[in-house]
Design a protein around this motif. Structure first.
Motif, PDB file in Angstrom:
ATOM      1  N   HIS A  70      -0.115 -21.283  71.296  1.00  0.00           N
ATOM      2  CA  HIS A  70       0.052 -21.004  72.572  1.00  0.00           C
ATOM      3  C   HIS A  70      -1.086 -19.905  73.105  1.00  0.00           C
ATOM      4  CE1 HIS A  70       3.029 -19.927  76.148  1.00  0.00           C
ATOM      5  NE2 HIS A  70       1.984 -20.280  76.615  1.00  0.00           N
ATOM      6  N   ARG A  71      -1.135 -18.746  72.147  1.00  0.00           N
ATOM      7  CA  ARG A  71      -2.136 -17.911  72.693  1.00  0.00           C
ATOM      8  C   ARG A  71      -3.691 -18.519  72.392  1.00  0.00           C
ATOM      9  NH1 ARG A  71      -1.349 -12.560  73.046  1.00  0.00           N
ATOM     10  NH2 ARG A  71       0.876 -11.642  72.398  1.00  0.00           N
ATOM     11  N   ILE A  72      -3.713 -19.215  71.489  1.00  0.00           N
ATOM     12  CA  ILE A  72      -5.334 -19.872  71.387  1.00  0.00           C
ATOM     13  C   ILE A  72      -5.508 -20.574  72.560  1.00  0.00           C
ATOM     14  CG2 ILE A  72      -6.559 -21.326  69.959  1.00  0.00           C
ATOM     15  CD1 ILE A  72      -5.133 -20.400  67.568  1.00  0.00           C
ATOM     16  N   HIS A  73      -4.551 -21.475  73.138  1.00  0.00           N
ATOM     17  CA  HIS A  73      -4.603 -22.206  74.267  1.00  0.00           C
ATOM     18  C   HIS A  73      -4.824 -21.482  75.538  1.00  0.00           C
ATOM     19  CE1 HIS A  73      -3.139 -24.471  77.776  1.00  0.00           C
ATOM     20  NE2 HIS A  73      -4.082 -25.425  77.455  1.00  0.00           N
ATOM     21  N   ASP A  74      -4.081 -20.182  75.822  1.00  0.00           N
ATOM     22  CA  ASP A  74      -4.487 -19.532  76.685  1.00  0.00           C
ATOM     23  C   ASP A  74      -5.815 -18.457  76.828  1.00  0.00           C
ATOM     24  OD1 ASP A  74      -2.268 -20.674  77.796  1.00  0.00           O
ATOM     25  OD2 ASP A  74      -0.644 -18.916  77.553  1.00  0.00           O
ATOM     26  N   HIS A  75      -6.327 -18.414  75.676  1.00  0.00           N
ATOM     27  CA  HIS A  75      -7.354 -17.485  75.318  1.00  0.00           C
ATOM     28  C   HIS A  75      -6.867 -16.147  75.797  1.00  0.00           C
ATOM     29  CE1 HIS A  75     -10.135 -20.728  75.049  1.00  0.00           C
ATOM     30  NE2 HIS A  75      -9.506 -21.246  76.150  1.00  0.00           N
ATOM     31  N   PHE A  76      -5.547 -15.900  75.075  1.00  0.00           N
ATOM     32  CA  PHE A  76      -4.961 -14.483  75.308  1.00  0.00           C
ATOM     33  C   PHE A  76      -4.705 -13.859  73.850  1.00  0.00           C
ATOM     34  CE2 PHE A  76      -1.593 -11.673  76.832  1.00  0.00           C
ATOM     35  CZ  PHE A  76      -2.246 -11.114  77.961  1.00  0.00           C
ATOM     36  N   PRO A  77      -5.684 -13.047  73.135  1.00  0.00           N
ATOM     37  CA  PRO A  77      -5.491 -12.487  71.915  1.00  0.00           C
ATOM     38  C   PRO A  77      -4.607 -11.298  71.912  1.00  0.00           C
ATOM     39  CG  PRO A  77      -7.452 -12.169  72.681  1.00  0.00           C
ATOM     40  CD  PRO A  77      -6.995 -13.091  73.585  1.00  0.00           C
ATOM     41  N   ALA A  78      -3.833 -10.979  70.691  1.00  0.00           N
ATOM     42  CA  ALA A  78      -2.978  -9.731  70.878  1.00  0.00           C
ATOM     43  C   ALA A  78      -3.833  -8.719  69.934  1.00  0.00           C
ATOM     44  CB  ALA A  78      -1.827 -10.194  70.048  1.00  0.00           C
ATOM     45  N   GLY A  79      -4.769  -9.263  69.321  1.00  0.00           N
ATOM     46  CA  GLY A  79      -5.686  -8.184  68.372  1.00  0.00           C
ATOM     47  C   GLY A  79      -7.095  -8.121  68.660  1.00  0.00           C
ATOM     48  N   PHE A  80      -7.814  -7.028  68.712  1.00  0.00           N
ATOM     49  CA  PHE A  80      -9.293  -7.205  68.964  1.00  0.00           C
ATOM     50  C   PHE A  80      -9.857  -6.365  67.960  1.00  0.00           C
ATOM     51  CE2 PHE A  80      -7.243  -8.158  73.123  1.00  0.00           C
ATOM     52  CZ  PHE A  80      -8.317  -8.741  73.707  1.00  0.00           C
ATOM     53  N   VAL A  81     -10.539  -6.690  67.145  1.00  0.00           N
ATOM     54  CA  VAL A  81     -11.327  -6.005  66.089  1.00  0.00           C
ATOM     55  C   VAL A  81     -12.862  -5.899  66.366  1.00  0.00           C
ATOM     56  CG1 VAL A  81     -11.896  -5.663  63.554  1.00  0.00           C
ATOM     57  CG2 VAL A  81      -9.648  -6.710  64.254  1.00  0.00           C
ATOM     58  N   THR A  82     -13.336  -4.741  66.764  1.00  0.00           N
ATOM     59  CA  THR A  82     -14.567  -4.367  66.977  1.00  0.00           C
ATOM     60  C   THR A  82     -15.558  -3.859  65.686  1.00  0.00           C
ATOM     61  OG1 THR A  82     -14.130  -3.951  69.268  1.00  0.00           O
ATOM     62  CG2 THR A  82     -16.391  -3.264  68.427  1.00  0.00           C
ATOM     63  N   LEU A  83     -16.702  -4.527  65.298  1.00  0.00           N
ATOM     64  CA  LEU A  83     -17.268  -4.078  64.079  1.00  0.00           C
ATOM     65  C   LEU A  83     -18.576  -3.776  64.767  1.00  0.00           C
ATOM     66  CD1 LEU A  83     -16.228  -6.975  61.921  1.00  0.00           C
ATOM     67  CD2 LEU A  83     -15.122  -4.705  62.056  1.00  0.00           C
ATOM     68  N   GLN A  84     -19.258  -2.731  64.403  1.00  0.00           N
ATOM     69  CA  GLN A  84     -20.682  -2.318  64.711  1.00  0.00           C
ATOM     70  C   GLN A  84     -21.103  -1.151  63.732  1.00  0.00           C
ATOM     71  OE1 GLN A  84     -20.575  -0.462  68.716  1.00  0.00           O
ATOM     72  NE2 GLN A  84     -18.618   0.305  68.281  1.00  0.00           N
ATOM     73  N   GLY A  85     -22.254  -1.092  63.856  1.00  0.00           N
ATOM     74  CA  GLY A  85     -23.027   0.189  62.995  1.00  0.00           C
ATOM     75  C   GLY A  85     -24.222  -0.496  62.107  1.00  0.00           C
ATOM     76  N   ASP A  86     -25.277   0.101  61.777  1.00  0.00           N
ATOM     77  CA  ASP A  86     -26.143  -0.156  61.035  1.00  0.00           C
ATOM     78  C   ASP A  86     -25.704  -0.885  59.611  1.00  0.00           C
ATOM     79  OD1 ASP A  86     -28.072   0.666  62.856  1.00  0.00           O
ATOM     80  OD2 ASP A  86     -28.454   2.619  61.952  1.00  0.00           O
ATOM     81  N   PHE A  87     -24.812  -0.364  58.986  1.00  0.00           N
ATOM     82  CA  PHE A  87     -24.290  -0.458  57.710  1.00  0.00           C
ATOM     83  C   PHE A  87     -23.670  -2.218  58.068  1.00  0.00           C
ATOM     84  CE2 PHE A  87     -20.821  -1.235  54.769  1.00  0.00           C
ATOM     85  CZ  PHE A  87     -21.455  -1.104  53.411  1.00  0.00           C
TER      86      PHE A  87
END
Length: 167
Positions: A70-87
């Protein structure tokens, strides 16, 4: 840790055991008792003994989408993981492989924990998940393997977790 501003409604977690205390229930969980067994027509997960499981569903099982589909169909995530940096940029494939391994391990026992999408923009990668616990698990696994800075921001009013990892 570096400085980080939070959006209104988000606040850093202050519990000492690092567990998230849910004040409101996930709006995507069933508001009514599902008949047993119920099978999800999209992924095949079966609601049995009060929870979604990977089982063989009887041919006459009730059909209803599971909360993850249901969440996937609605494009409505519960979690957001942001990854960044030179490493991260230098080890991107290895780190994303680790994220997929965490999902694979969790999904074996918890069918509702799934990665929805992985998006790239300006050197930042965003992983969205169907569940806050998977987002947390991915962040912790990356931090345990690679160190860096890890932050959690939980919004209990919306059942939403933002995880930020930088190195």
């Amino acid at each position: 840790m570096g400085t980080h501003t939070t959006s209104p409604g988000f606040r850093p977690i202050s519990r000492r055991d690092n567990m998230f205390e849910e004040r409101v229930h996930d709006a995507y969980k069933a508001r009514h008792k599902l008949p047993e067994p119920t099978v999800c027509p999209q992924c095949g997960a079966v609601f049995h003994e009060g929870r979604w499981q990977w089982l063989q569903a009887p041919a006459d099982a009730h059909q209803e989408p599971c909360p993850a589909c249901h969440r996937i169909h609605d494009h409505f995530p519960a979690g957001f993981v942001t990854l960044q940096g030179d490493f991260f940029l230098a080890h991107r494939e290895e780190i994303l492989h680790l994220a997929h391994n965490v999902e694979k391990h969790e999904r074996t026992e918890h069918p509702l924990e799934r990665i929805m999408e992985i998006e790239e923009k300006n050197g930042v990668t965003l992983i969205t998940t169907t569940d806050i616990h998977l987002a947390r698990g991915i962040g912790e696994a990356i931090h345990n393997a690679c160190q860096g800075e890890l932050e959690f921001h939980y919004n209990p009013d919306e059942y939403l977790l933002r995880v930020s990892w930088t190195r």
